[in-house]
Each structure stands twice: as C-alpha cells, then as structure tokens.
Design a protein around this motif. Sequence first.
Motif, PDB file in Angstrom:
ATOM      1  N   GLN A 284       1.320   2.087  -4.745  1.00  0.00           N
ATOM      2  CA  GLN A 284       1.600   0.928  -3.893  1.00  0.00           C
ATOM      3  C   GLN A 284       0.341   0.063  -3.776  1.00  0.00           C
ATOM      4  O   GLN A 284      -0.697   0.546  -3.350  1.00  0.00           O
ATOM      5  CB  GLN A 284       2.078   1.368  -2.510  1.00  0.00           C
ATOM      6  N   GLN A 285       0.441  -1.199  -4.143  1.00  0.00           N
ATOM      7  CA  GLN A 285      -0.730  -2.059  -4.269  1.00  0.00           C
ATOM      8  C   GLN A 285      -1.083  -2.841  -3.009  1.00  0.00           C
ATOM      9  O   GLN A 285      -2.213  -3.302  -2.853  1.00  0.00           O
ATOM     10  CB  GLN A 285      -0.520  -3.050  -5.425  1.00  0.00           C
ATOM     11  N   THR A 286      -0.152  -2.986  -2.103  1.00  0.00           N
ATOM     12  CA  THR A 286      -0.405  -3.799  -0.909  1.00  0.00           C
ATOM     13  C   THR A 286      -0.206  -2.969   0.359  1.00  0.00           C
ATOM     14  O   THR A 286       0.526  -1.965   0.339  1.00  0.00           O
ATOM     15  CB  THR A 286       0.548  -5.005  -0.852  1.00  0.00           C
ATOM     16  N   PRO A 287      -0.843  -3.369   1.471  1.00  0.00           N
ATOM     17  CA  PRO A 287      -0.622  -2.666   2.748  1.00  0.00           C
ATOM     18  C   PRO A 287       0.848  -2.646   3.141  1.00  0.00           C
ATOM     19  O   PRO A 287       1.329  -1.657   3.713  1.00  0.00           O
ATOM     20  CB  PRO A 287      -1.461  -3.468   3.744  1.00  0.00           C
ATOM     21  N   GLN A 288       1.558  -3.722   2.831  1.00  0.00           N
ATOM     22  CA  GLN A 288       2.975  -3.810   3.200  1.00  0.00           C
ATOM     23  C   GLN A 288       3.811  -2.785   2.417  1.00  0.00           C
ATOM     24  O   GLN A 288       4.666  -2.106   2.990  1.00  0.00           O
ATOM     25  CB  GLN A 288       3.518  -5.223   2.920  1.00  0.00           C
ATOM     26  N   SER A 289       3.532  -2.677   1.115  1.00  0.00           N
ATOM     27  CA  SER A 289       4.305  -1.729   0.304  1.00  0.00           C
ATOM     28  C   SER A 289       3.963  -0.290   0.676  1.00  0.00           C
ATOM     29  O   SER A 289       4.832   0.592   0.663  1.00  0.00           O
ATOM     30  CB  SER A 289       4.064  -1.967  -1.184  1.00  0.00           C
TER      31      SER A 289
END
Length: 354
Positions: A284-289
């Motif tokens: 997961q590359q983003t804080p949201q994901s």
Amino acid sequence: ESFRHISNAATQKSVDKLIDVVSAHYGFVGEYYQIKAKLLGLKALKDYDRYAPLESNACNLPYDEALKLVLKSFGHFSKTFKDIALKALNKGWVDSHPAPHKRGGAFSHGSVPSAHPYVLLNYTNSRRDVFTIAHEFGHMVHQELSKTQGYLNMDTPLTTAETASVFAEMLLFDTLKNTLSKEDLIPLYAGKLEDIFSTLFRQVVMTHFERRIHAQGDELKPENFDEIWREENERMFGSSLKLSKNYDGWWCYIPHFVHSPFYCYAYSYGQLLVLALFGLYKSQQTPQSREKFIQKYTQFLSLGGSKSPKELVSAFGLNLESDKFWLIGMGEVQKMLEEFKELVNAQDSIFSGI
C-alpha cells in the motif's frame, strides 16, 4: 484428506494451489542452507547442523524493553492493537515469567466472550522470546476482537488461527530491521527464515509424504515409509543438506500422521496466508490505502470463525483458489531471502577488505 479440509473450512482447490506454489519454490530452502553452511564454515551441512545458531553473543533484553518493542510495532500499525495490548498489561491478563511449578511454553487462551483472554509466557530475555510476546499478543488481539461473534463463532479453524499472531511477528520483525546493527540482523533474518521454512515448506513436505503413503495400494513396510520420507525431504533440501541415515526414520516421531491425518498442511496454509496479507499491506503506497487495509484486516479478525478463509480473504479482492494470492506471500519469502543475502555479502566485503 477431504474430511480435514471440512474441519479447516478450506477448499480442496485452495489446498492444492498452496501445495503447488510452495513445492515450486523449494529452491529457496536449498539456497539458504548453502549460505548457512558457508557462515558456519562447513563444507557440507548435515541435517543435525541446520538449526545451529548464528548469534555470536547471547541477547539479554529486559522484559520492559521487549514490551516497548512490541507496543511500538503494534502502535505503528494500529492504535486498536496497541490499546488492547496495553489494556492486557495494565489489567493483569499476562503471566510473563517462569516460576516454580509453572508449565513451560507460551499460549493465549480466548476463554469465553464474557471474559478477557489469558496469556501465559515464560520470558527469559532472549530475542526469540520477544517474538513470542508479539505472537501471543497477536492471538490475544484476535481473541478479544472475535469474541463479538459469540461462543460458537469466536474460535477460528486451523487455517486462520495463526493470522494475527504471525502478522504480529512480522510487524515486530519490521521494527527490529530498522533498529539492529548489521551484525545482529544476520541471525535475526536467519531465525525468521528458518521459522518460515519449518512452518511453510517442511509441513508441505509432510503433506506430500502423507499423500504418497495413503495412495499406496499395498501394505507398507517400515523401510517403504523411510524411503518415501527421504525422497520427499530431498526434494526440498536438494544438494544443500546431507541427510544422515538416521534421518530416514524421522517420520515416526510425528504424531499427526497417526492421530490427526492431513493436519500438517494447515500450518503452511496459515503461514503463507499471513505472508500474503502482510505483503499486501506493505504494497500500500499511500496513508489512505494503508488505513483502508487496516480497517479490512481488523474486520477480518473480528469475524473470528463466522466465515470461511475464502470468504475472509475475498474482502481484499483476492482468491484463495488462485496462484496469484499465494504468490504474494511467496514474494515476501523471496524478498526476505534476498535481504539476507545482501547482509551476508556486505559482511563478506567488510572482512575481505581487512
């Protein structure tokens, strides 16, 4: 073996896919043990050498420091996980150290929905014991979350019973990777890889052994069992390990073959399932994901045994009956092995330059 799949809430297709993927990657085991032989200064590694420790100095890590590492690992992943662990420590759910007449080992007992889990440890200041804390606290988190399902559905089948515990170990492993010296990282990686080989690859070897002995049309003699056992183990170890003659009879000390037929693959199933989920988390590359993954994973644990592993994993958009899912987990094993090789090569470069 179908009766075992029913009790494990697993499909035959998912088990076959798991076994095919693991068997296709036996080479990882041989590659590792060839490196270990070199580290131990041995021309040929024997079966009784393979668990020799690589640590030159014994670790002496106080319990409070171990707890800080585990709590840091949990907190970095999820506030919920850390809060449950802190609650357990503050409210006395944990019996942590050896005592006269106390049983050995470690476990977390989920009890009943109206009560909290009970955790038994026997902490002796070793780094392996820190992983035991993470493992049992992972079980505790799982049990505390799943008790919302009620008594009949809070417990999980063997195939998902180790999900939270092994995932918690991987969280701790990630933390230690960034805090230890390169000298300490080599035995850390070696220990983790050997645990994975024992839980993942070796249990598939045992399943191949069982499949073959049950497929024989005639009554088998002891030497037939010995031969099949040796052949299946040689498939995994390749030329990296020299199996002694005594090793041929090691099948007879494993009680599962008699009392719980086709039990062993569940260890592999659970291990690779967790590694796949951990690989998905790390991708997961983003804080949201990442937050979205954590929410799904927490829900996965909260459902306990109310849904099958296939249904639980489908929430992540993955299919247990597909190679793709199991290959995500195998990718994590390969990544760990490559990082281990880089550490060893870096150490060799340092010594060659002296």
